[in-house]
Design an enzyme around this catalytic site. Structure first.
Site, short mmCIF file in Angstrom:
data_model
loop_
_atom_site.label_atom_id
_atom_site.label_comp_id
_atom_site.label_asym_id
_atom_site.label_seq_id
_atom_site.Cartn_x
_atom_site.Cartn_y
_atom_site.Cartn_z
N HIS A 128 77.38 21.34 -58.44
CA HIS A 128 77.44 19.98 -57.86
C HIS A 128 78.08 20.07 -56.48
O HIS A 128 78.70 21.09 -56.14
CB HIS A 128 78.30 19.07 -58.74
N HIS B 136 80.38 21.35 -50.02
CA HIS B 136 80.02 22.67 -50.55
C HIS B 136 79.69 22.56 -52.03
O HIS B 136 80.12 21.63 -52.72
CB HIS B 136 81.18 23.65 -50.37
O1 3AM Z 1 83.52 22.37 -57.30
P1 3AM Z 1 84.40 21.84 -56.22
O2 3AM Z 1 85.36 22.86 -55.71
O3 3AM Z 1 83.66 21.13 -55.15
O4 3AM Z 1 87.65 21.97 -56.95
C1 3AM Z 1 87.36 20.96 -57.88
C2 3AM Z 1 85.91 20.67 -58.06
O5 3AM Z 1 85.26 20.67 -56.82
C3 3AM Z 1 87.84 19.65 -57.32
O6 3AM Z 1 87.10 18.66 -58.01
C4 3AM Z 1 85.88 19.21 -58.46
C5 3AM Z 1 85.72 18.98 -59.94
O7 3AM Z 1 86.79 19.56 -60.63
N1 3AM Z 1 89.28 19.44 -57.51
C6 3AM Z 1 90.00 19.75 -58.61
N2 3AM Z 1 91.28 19.42 -58.40
C7 3AM Z 1 91.36 18.88 -57.16
C8 3AM Z 1 92.42 18.33 -56.38
N3 3AM Z 1 93.66 18.24 -56.84
C9 3AM Z 1 90.08 18.91 -56.58
N4 3AM Z 1 89.82 18.45 -55.36
C10 3AM Z 1 90.87 17.94 -54.66
N5 3AM Z 1 92.13 17.88 -55.14
#
Ligand code: 3AM
Length: 179
Positions: free
Chosen positions: A43, A125
Site C-alpha cells: 500500500h 512510497h
Molecule cells: O508501509 P509504510 O511504511 O508506508 O510505517 C508504517 C506503515 O507505513 C506507518 O504506517 C503504515 C501502516 O503501519 N507507521 C507506523 N507507525 C507510524 C508512526 N508512528 C507510522 N507512520 C508514522 N508514524
C-alpha cells in the site's frame, strides 16, 4: 476502556500490480535483504492515524466521505532504502499534485482530531521489505509501473500470531477527470 484500533489512510495496489511487484521483488532481492511485505499488505500510506477510538474513527470516516479530490496516476519509477527504519521502498520521481494535496488534507484532518503527525516531509512510497537495516544492493534498473488511484481507503493494522495484517475497512472514490 474504550476500544481503539491502529488505523491509517492509504492507496491500495490492484491485485495485478501486487503480483507484478512481488514477482520482480523475488527476482531482485535476497532473503537476507529484509522481510518481504505480504502482497496483500502492499500500500501507499497517505496518513498514519495511530491508535484511534471508534468514536474518533467515526469522525474521520465522516470527513473522508466529504473529501472531493481528483483521481490521479502515479508512476512507480523510483526505488530506495532507508536503513532506519529498515525499509526498501518503491516510490515516484514526480509525485502528482493531487496525491500531495490528498495526503496533506488527510494529515491535517488527522492532526486536528488529535492524531499525532510526523514532522518528516511526506515521501510517498510503497514499502517492499522491512527489517532492512543492513546495506542492500538495489537493482540498477528501476521498474516503471503505473498506479491509477481511483479511490483511497482506511486500513486497520493488526498484529496477530507474529504477522501484521492490514484490513481495508472502507474506501472512498476520487473524482474522475471530466471527459
Ligand atoms: O508501509 P509504510 O511504511 O508506508 O510505517 C508504517 C506503515 O507505513 C506507518 O504506517 C503504515 C501502516 O503501519 N507507521 C507506523 N507507525 C507510524 C508512526 N508512528 C507510522 N507512520 C508514522 N508514524
Amino acid at each position: 476502556m474504550p476500544e481503539s484500533r491502529r488505523l491509517f489512510f492509504a492507496l491500495s495496489l490492484p491485485t495485478a500490480l501486487q503480483k507484478q511487484v512481488i514477482r520482480w521483488r523475488a527476482d531482485n532481492f535476497e532473503p537476507e535483504d529484509g522481510r518481504p511485505v505480504a502482497a496483500a499488505n502492499l500500500h501507499l500510506t497517505l496518513a498514519f492515524l495511530g491508535d484511534v477510538s471508534d468514536q474518533k474513527a467515526g469522525v474521520l470516516r465522516e470527513i473522508a466521505t466529504r473529501i472531493q479530490s481528483p483521481a490521479f496516476s502515479l508512476r512507480l519509477d523510483d526505488l530506495g532504502h532507508w536503513p532506519r527504519p529498515g525499509v526498501v521502498w518503491l516510490g515516484t520521481r514526480r509525485a502528482p499534485l493531487a496525491l500531495l494535496q490528498l495526503a496533506s488534507l488527510l494529515r491535517s484532518h488527522a492532526a486536528r482530531n488529535g492524531c499525532h503527525q510526523s514532522t518528516l516531509p511526506f515521501h510517498p512510497h510503497v514499502s517492499l521489505l522491512r527489517g532492512a537495516t543492513r546495506p542492500v544492493a538495489l537493482p540498477a534498473a528501476t521498474p516503471q509501473w503505473q498506479l491509477d488511484a481511483t479511490d483511497f481507503s482506511l486500513y486497520e493494522s493488526r498484529f496477530h500470531q507474529g504477522r501484521t495484517r492490514y484490513q481495508c475497512l472502507q474506501s472512498w472514490p476520487l473524482l474522475a477527470a471530466p471527459p
